[in-house]
Design an enzyme around this catalytic site. Structure first.
Site, PDB file in Angstrom:
ATOM      1  CG  HIS A  84      -0.366   0.055   2.529  1.00 58.80           C
ATOM      2  ND1 HIS A  84       0.345  -0.873   3.050  1.00 58.80           N
ATOM      3  CD2 HIS A  84      -0.422   1.085   3.513  1.00 58.80           C
ATOM      4  CE1 HIS A  84       0.765  -0.536   4.250  1.00 58.80           C
ATOM      5  NE2 HIS A  84       0.439   0.607   4.627  1.00 58.80           N
ATOM      6  CG  HIS A  98      -0.049   4.431   4.499  1.00 60.60           C
ATOM      7  ND1 HIS A  98      -0.614   3.699   5.654  1.00 60.60           N
ATOM      8  CD2 HIS A  98      -0.900   5.363   3.886  1.00 60.60           C
ATOM      9  CE1 HIS A  98      -2.062   4.096   5.549  1.00 60.60           C
ATOM     10  NE2 HIS A  98      -2.253   5.169   4.731  1.00 60.60           N
ATOM     11  CG  ASP A 157       5.028   3.247   7.373  1.00 59.68           C
ATOM     12  OD1 ASP A 157       4.199   3.628   6.671  1.00 59.68           O
ATOM     13  OD2 ASP A 157       4.946   2.710   8.209  1.00 59.68           O
ATOM     14  CG  HIS A 158       4.241   0.317   4.510  1.00 60.74           C
ATOM     15  ND1 HIS A 158       4.267  -1.162   4.462  1.00 60.74           N
ATOM     16  CD2 HIS A 158       3.899   0.909   5.448  1.00 60.74           C
ATOM     17  CE1 HIS A 158       3.746  -1.435   5.916  1.00 60.74           C
ATOM     18  NE2 HIS A 158       3.470  -0.002   6.461  1.00 60.74           N
ATOM     19  CG  HIS A 185      -3.945   0.247   6.666  1.00 58.89           C
ATOM     20  ND1 HIS A 185      -3.840   0.630   8.039  1.00 58.89           N
ATOM     21  CD2 HIS A 185      -2.705   0.368   6.195  1.00 58.89           C
ATOM     22  CE1 HIS A 185      -2.581   1.200   8.114  1.00 58.89           C
ATOM     23  NE2 HIS A 185      -1.962   1.231   7.101  1.00 58.89           N
ATOM     24  CG  ASP A 229       0.575  -1.392   7.851  1.00 64.08           C
ATOM     25  OD1 ASP A 229       1.602  -2.230   8.082  1.00 64.08           O
ATOM     26  OD2 ASP A 229       0.964  -0.085   7.827  1.00 64.08           O
ATOM     27  CG  HIS A 284       3.870  -1.670  11.499  1.00 63.72           C
ATOM     28  ND1 HIS A 284       4.690  -0.616  11.730  1.00 63.72           N
ATOM     29  CD2 HIS A 284       3.163  -1.342  10.387  1.00 63.72           C
ATOM     30  CE1 HIS A 284       4.681   0.317  10.905  1.00 63.72           C
ATOM     31  NE2 HIS A 284       3.798  -0.430  10.002  1.00 63.72           N
TER      32      HIS A 284
END
Length: 260
Positions: free
Chosen positions: A60, A62, A64-65, A119, A138, A176
């Site tokens: 996805h 985001h 941090d990915h 998410h 996530d 995570h």
């Protein structure tokens, strides 16, 4: 972890940020990374292990990915990037959804794609039936699930149900390290669940030794993850929602977890 279907395959976590894992699959020469939010620890690992990056898998959008993708492509311009078809990305990629299958030819791993809105609306997962591997971003965590930034509780509930029916010995690679906190939350609703209590103890031991709590398995999640146990009578009773639907139970659990 060495996959039982391919004795040359190794899967290792690359820690990033506060609690992210970037999963690295390799055969001693070529490799694939999943959700590289930061390029620096990936490049360090590739140099240390003398690996060539051939593929990047994105679940996805985001930051941090995906934050490390552009830098990784500068270092490895021939690498292929797969990313969700329903999301927008600035880097070159192959857009995929549940109608697609992909194969990591260097590693000899086929993946089917699962659409998992919740998410984010375009969130996907990569599942290999042959190797019993699930990279779920996530959506599913150790004893938990992702926040609903874009999707609805109903969407996330049905996404989790897609994962719940996978073979019980499927290895679950989340992104995570939330397991201990999620277990503490889960025990509020099932304080007498021995599998939950045992998992909390074993996870505390792992984390105390600096070892990741992941991967999990579908079997372990079904036994200890409240978001996959919305039909459990003890959870219904603890929530004082004895006549609620499973989606209503899920929605209440997610709301409570947001503030826990």
């Amino acid at each position: 972890m060495i996959d039982s279907m391919n004795h040359n395959l190794q899967i290792i976590p690359i820690p990033a940020f506060k609690d992210n894992y970037i999963w690295l699959m390799h055969n001693g020469a070529q490799c694939t990374v999943v959700d590289p939010g930061d390029a620096a620890p990936v490049i360090e690992a590739l140099k240390r292990l003398n690996l060539i990056l051939t593929t990047i898998l994105i679940t996805h959008h985001h930051h941090d990915h995906i934050g490390g993708v552009t830098e990784l492509l500068e270092a490895f311009p021939k690498a292929l990037v797969y990313a969700p078809a329903l999301e927008q990305y600035d880097f070159n990629h192959i857009a995929i959804n549940e109608t697609n299958t992909i194969e990591l030819k260097d590693l000899n791993i086929p993946f089917t794609i699962l659409d998992l809105p919740g998410h984010t609306l375009g969130h996907i997962a990569y599942y290999s039936a042959a190797h019993k591997l699930l990279f779920c971003g996530d959506t599913l965590f150790g004893a938990g699930c992702g926040r609903l930034f874009e999707g609805t509780p109903t969407q996330m509930y049905h996404s989790l149900q897609k994962l719940a029916v996978l073979p019980s010995n499927t290895a679950v690679y989340s992104t995570h390290e939330y397991t201990l906190h999620n277990l503490s939350f889960a025990l509020m609703f099932e304080p007498h669940n021995h599998k939950l209590l045992n998992r909390q103890k074993s996870t505390q031991e792992l984390r105390g030794a600096g070892i990741p709590s992941l991967p999990s398995t579908i079997e372990l999640e079904l036994a200890t993850n409240p978001f996959l146990r919305c039909n459990n009578k003890e959870i219904h009773s603890a929530l004082k929602l004895t006549s609620a639907t499973e989606i209503e139970i899920f929605s209440k659990l997610r709301e409570l977890r947001n503030h826990y």
